[in-house]
Design a protein around this motif. Structure first.
Motif, PDB file in Angstrom:
ATOM      1  N   ARG A   1       0.777  -1.269  -0.102  1.00  0.00           N
ATOM      2  CA  ARG A   1      -0.060  -0.087  -0.108  1.00  0.00           C
ATOM      3  C   ARG A   1       0.440   1.247  -0.024  1.00  0.00           C
ATOM      4  O   ARG A   1       0.372   2.380  -0.534  1.00  0.00           O
ATOM      5  CB  ARG A   1      -0.993  -0.096   1.566  1.00  0.00           C
ATOM      6  N   ILE A   2       2.129   1.140   0.448  1.00  0.00           N
ATOM      7  CA  ILE A   2       2.694   2.253   0.859  1.00  0.00           C
ATOM      8  C   ILE A   2       3.951   2.421  -0.497  1.00  0.00           C
ATOM      9  O   ILE A   2       4.143   3.685  -0.846  1.00  0.00           O
ATOM     10  CB  ILE A   2       3.723   2.269   1.935  1.00  0.00           C
ATOM     11  N   ARG A   3       4.425   1.393  -1.030  1.00  0.00           N
ATOM     12  CA  ARG A   3       5.247   1.533  -2.090  1.00  0.00           C
ATOM     13  C   ARG A   3       4.750   2.344  -3.301  1.00  0.00           C
ATOM     14  O   ARG A   3       5.466   3.202  -3.689  1.00  0.00           O
ATOM     15  CB  ARG A   3       5.978   0.147  -2.331  1.00  0.00           C
ATOM     16  N   PRO A   4       3.446   2.171  -3.623  1.00  0.00           N
ATOM     17  CA  PRO A   4       2.902   2.934  -4.990  1.00  0.00           C
ATOM     18  C   PRO A   4       3.082   4.482  -4.349  1.00  0.00           C
ATOM     19  O   PRO A   4       3.184   5.451  -5.692  1.00  0.00           O
ATOM     20  CB  PRO A   4       1.348   2.504  -5.061  1.00  0.00           C
ATOM     21  N   MET A   5       2.671   4.946  -3.358  1.00  0.00           N
ATOM     22  CA  MET A   5       2.946   6.252  -3.141  1.00  0.00           C
ATOM     23  C   MET A   5       4.382   6.890  -3.428  1.00  0.00           C
ATOM     24  O   MET A   5       4.391   7.949  -3.785  1.00  0.00           O
ATOM     25  CB  MET A   5       2.838   6.716  -1.540  1.00  0.00           C
ATOM     26  N   ILE A   6       5.468   6.113  -3.122  1.00  0.00           N
ATOM     27  CA  ILE A   6       6.903   6.517  -3.521  1.00  0.00           C
ATOM     28  C   ILE A   6       7.204   6.242  -5.187  1.00  0.00           C
ATOM     29  O   ILE A   6       7.662   7.154  -5.598  1.00  0.00           O
ATOM     30  CB  ILE A   6       7.860   5.821  -2.523  1.00  0.00           C
ATOM     31  N   GLY A   7       6.587   5.263  -5.725  1.00  0.00           N
ATOM     32  CA  GLY A   7       6.724   4.897  -6.820  1.00  0.00           C
ATOM     33  C   GLY A   7       7.682   3.780  -7.085  1.00  0.00           C
ATOM     34  O   GLY A   7       8.751   3.640  -6.215  1.00  0.00           O
ATOM     35  N   GLY A   8       7.327   2.598  -7.933  1.00  0.00           N
ATOM     36  CA  GLY A   8       7.972   1.540  -8.027  1.00  0.00           C
ATOM     37  C   GLY A   8       9.444   1.588  -8.459  1.00  0.00           C
ATOM     38  O   GLY A   8      10.233   0.643  -8.270  1.00  0.00           O
ATOM     39  N   THR A   9       9.815   2.582  -9.354  1.00  0.00           N
ATOM     40  CA  THR A   9      10.925   2.731  -9.825  1.00  0.00           C
ATOM     41  C   THR A   9      11.807   3.375  -8.891  1.00  0.00           C
ATOM     42  O   THR A   9      13.363   3.446  -8.899  1.00  0.00           O
ATOM     43  CB  THR A   9      10.994   3.527 -11.110  1.00  0.00           C
ATOM     44  N   ILE A  10      11.599   3.806  -7.732  1.00  0.00           N
ATOM     45  CA  ILE A  10      12.426   4.445  -6.624  1.00  0.00           C
ATOM     46  C   ILE A  10      12.568   3.488  -5.362  1.00  0.00           C
ATOM     47  O   ILE A  10      13.450   3.255  -4.998  1.00  0.00           O
ATOM     48  CB  ILE A  10      11.723   5.815  -6.322  1.00  0.00           C
ATOM     49  N   PHE A  11      11.264   2.963  -5.017  1.00  0.00           N
ATOM     50  CA  PHE A  11      11.146   2.062  -3.929  1.00  0.00           C
ATOM     51  C   PHE A  11      11.052   0.675  -4.623  1.00  0.00           C
ATOM     52  O   PHE A  11      10.103   0.248  -4.974  1.00  0.00           O
ATOM     53  CB  PHE A  11       9.884   2.247  -3.124  1.00  0.00           C
ATOM     54  N   LYS A  12      12.292   0.209  -4.968  1.00  0.00           N
ATOM     55  CA  LYS A  12      12.441  -0.891  -5.969  1.00  0.00           C
ATOM     56  C   LYS A  12      11.918  -2.267  -5.355  1.00  0.00           C
ATOM     57  O   LYS A  12      11.469  -3.249  -6.397  1.00  0.00           O
ATOM     58  CB  LYS A  12      13.737  -0.726  -6.496  1.00  0.00           C
ATOM     59  N   SER A  13      12.046  -2.693  -4.174  1.00  0.00           N
ATOM     60  CA  SER A  13      11.640  -3.951  -3.817  1.00  0.00           C
ATOM     61  C   SER A  13      11.178  -3.987  -2.173  1.00  0.00           C
ATOM     62  O   SER A  13      11.609  -2.860  -1.725  1.00  0.00           O
ATOM     63  CB  SER A  13      12.835  -4.852  -4.158  1.00  0.00           C
ATOM     64  N   TYR A  14      10.880  -4.975  -1.764  1.00  0.00           N
ATOM     65  CA  TYR A  14      10.489  -4.931  -0.273  1.00  0.00           C
ATOM     66  C   TYR A  14      11.886  -5.801   0.524  1.00  0.00           C
ATOM     67  O   TYR A  14      11.767  -6.029   1.442  1.00  0.00           O
ATOM     68  CB  TYR A  14       9.323  -5.911  -0.016  1.00  0.00           C
TER      69      TYR A  14
END
Length: 426
Positions: free
Chosen positions: A348-361
């Motif tokens: 839920r949080i990663r899409p706020m930052i963006g998957g190309t920046i917040f690249k994985s868990y």
């Protein structure tokens, strides 16, 4: 929705669950390159026919297809607009690479239908044989300069996925597979042709061929990412071939110093900007999609932290983030608001930052120092199934595509659906 009826012979479903002929047709909505538009440029090479007997496009002539008040109009230079009733369908007299439809200068093989979508956009829909579709997918999903065995492994993953979606209308975005039309590469075309009809199966059924760019050195199970039943061909295990791809990003706790805003300046809103525009633009888009319409300025990110729980793979599960912001509804009315996601799953949080920046868990650390959050991690994507970079380095070390598939989808079998007799590939 009405789709094209082809002049090609379509071979039926084989007598094995979920497997179909390699000569089956694929239907793809064109979104990625086209976007949402009310006007398209069209040109054809070769002879095409339409279901409208009054309409005949000439080879090499540039046409404009436009949408006005829900109706399609076709026009070429110097001629009057012709109204298109019931959509525009273009079918090649012969299916080959000499018959091409150009849309905004991008070439496509096969038949093309143009429909009105949601009353405001022209949506092209391409239909063509599976194997030629794959020749337009693989070079957009992986580097075509990589070794042939890696390209073959990617081809099998792409073909298996496409065959599993045969009963659907796919699109050309990452929601399905990126498809670039007739912009083929010689290396990926060779990989498709040399593996024609080969798919990945488990107990005679197609597998879910998930893949990501990099798993950070450890694979993940499907159930940990999407829920549902865990599949044994998606084990959690170390991946010695993946280069891990470490990444990090920083985010300032204070994006706009509220006290420094000069509200007496009539242009104060336009003159006010966040410190981390690449991230805050994504946060604004997320807020717009989640019930906060209007112009937004991000003030602060007073909370951003991980909860601490981890999966067996070492991937983080949950965390918290809060954002304070100004939202301008219309000139003169500005609201001050806050959104808080507390102890939420990171998906839920990663899409706020963006998957190309917040690249994985697969996160190594998240710290706040001197008003700046810094997150460090490894990998790019969900980590389930094949690592594309790992497959690349397996190929570099002399592994063939069957060994790559066996490593990333253990317990599976490569089957050949290019003929009516299903055969295991040795």
């Amino acid at each position: 929705m009405r789709y094209i009826t082809f002049i090609f012979t379509i071979i039926g479903i084989l007598l094995v669950p979920n497997l179909v002929s390699a000569d089956q047709m694929v239907t793809v909505k064109l979104r990625n390159y086209i976007g949402n538009t009310h006007e398209l440029d069209i040109r054809i090479e070769g002879d095409y026919f339409s279901l409208d007997p009054t309409l005949h496009l000439k080879e090499g002539v540039n046409y404009t297809l436009s949408l006005k008040k829900g109706e399609l109009y076709l026009k070429n230079k110097g001629q009057k607009k012709q109204k298109i009733t019931g959509g525009l369908i273009l079918v090649p007299q012969v299916y080959d690479t000499n018959h091409v439809v150009f849309i905004n200068d991008r070439p496509y093989l096969g038949a093309m239908e143009f429909i009105v979508e949601e009353d405001h956009s022209i949506r092209p829909i391409n239909q063509l044989p599976l194997e030629d579709y794959l020749k337009g997918v693989v070079p957009f999903e992986v580097f075509s300069s990589w070794g042939l065995e890696t390209l073959k492994a990617q081809t099998l993953a792409a073909r298996t996925y496409a065959v599993s979606k045969m009963d659907q209308v796919m699109d050309d975005t990452i929601s399905y597979q990126v498809y670039g039309g007739y912009e083929w590469d010689i290396n990926t075309t060779k990989a498709v042709e040399e593996t024609k009809g080969e798919v990945i199966t488990h107990n005679n059924r197609l597998v879910e061929t998930f893949y990501s760019a990099s798993n950070g050195g450890v694979t993940e199970n499907n159930a940990n990412v999407w829920g549902g039943q865990p599949l044994n061909y998606f084990p959690i295990k170390d991946d010695p071939f993946d280069p891990t791809h470490p990444w990090e990003f920083s985010l300032h706790e204070t994006q706009i110093d509220y006290e420094s805003i000069d509200f007496s300046n009539p242009n104060w809103w336009e003159n006010t900007a966040e410190r981390d525009k690449d991230i805050t633009d994504t946060i604004k888009s997320w807020l717009n999609r989640n019930g906060y319409p209007g112009d937004i300025k991000i003030l602060t990110v007073p909370e951003f932290e991980l909860k601490g729980d981890q999966l067996d793979s070492g991937r983080s599960v949950s965390g918290s983030i809060s954002v304070t912001f100004m939202r301008r509804i219309f000139e003169g009315l500005v609201l001050f608001e806050q959104v808080q996601l507390k102890d939420m799953n990171l998906n839920r949080i990663r899409p706020m930052i963006g998957g190309t920046i917040f690249k994985s868990y697969l996160i190594d650390s998240l710290q706040l120092n001197s008003g700046v959050y810094t997150m460090k991690g490894r990998g790019f994507g969900h980590g389930v199934g094949m690592s594309q970079w790992g497959a690349h380095f397996m190929g570099e070390q002399g592994k063939n595509y069957r060994e790559i598939i066996s490593f990333y989808y253990p317990g599976t079998t490569i089957m050949d659906i290019s003929s009516e007799t299903l055969q295991q590939v040795k």
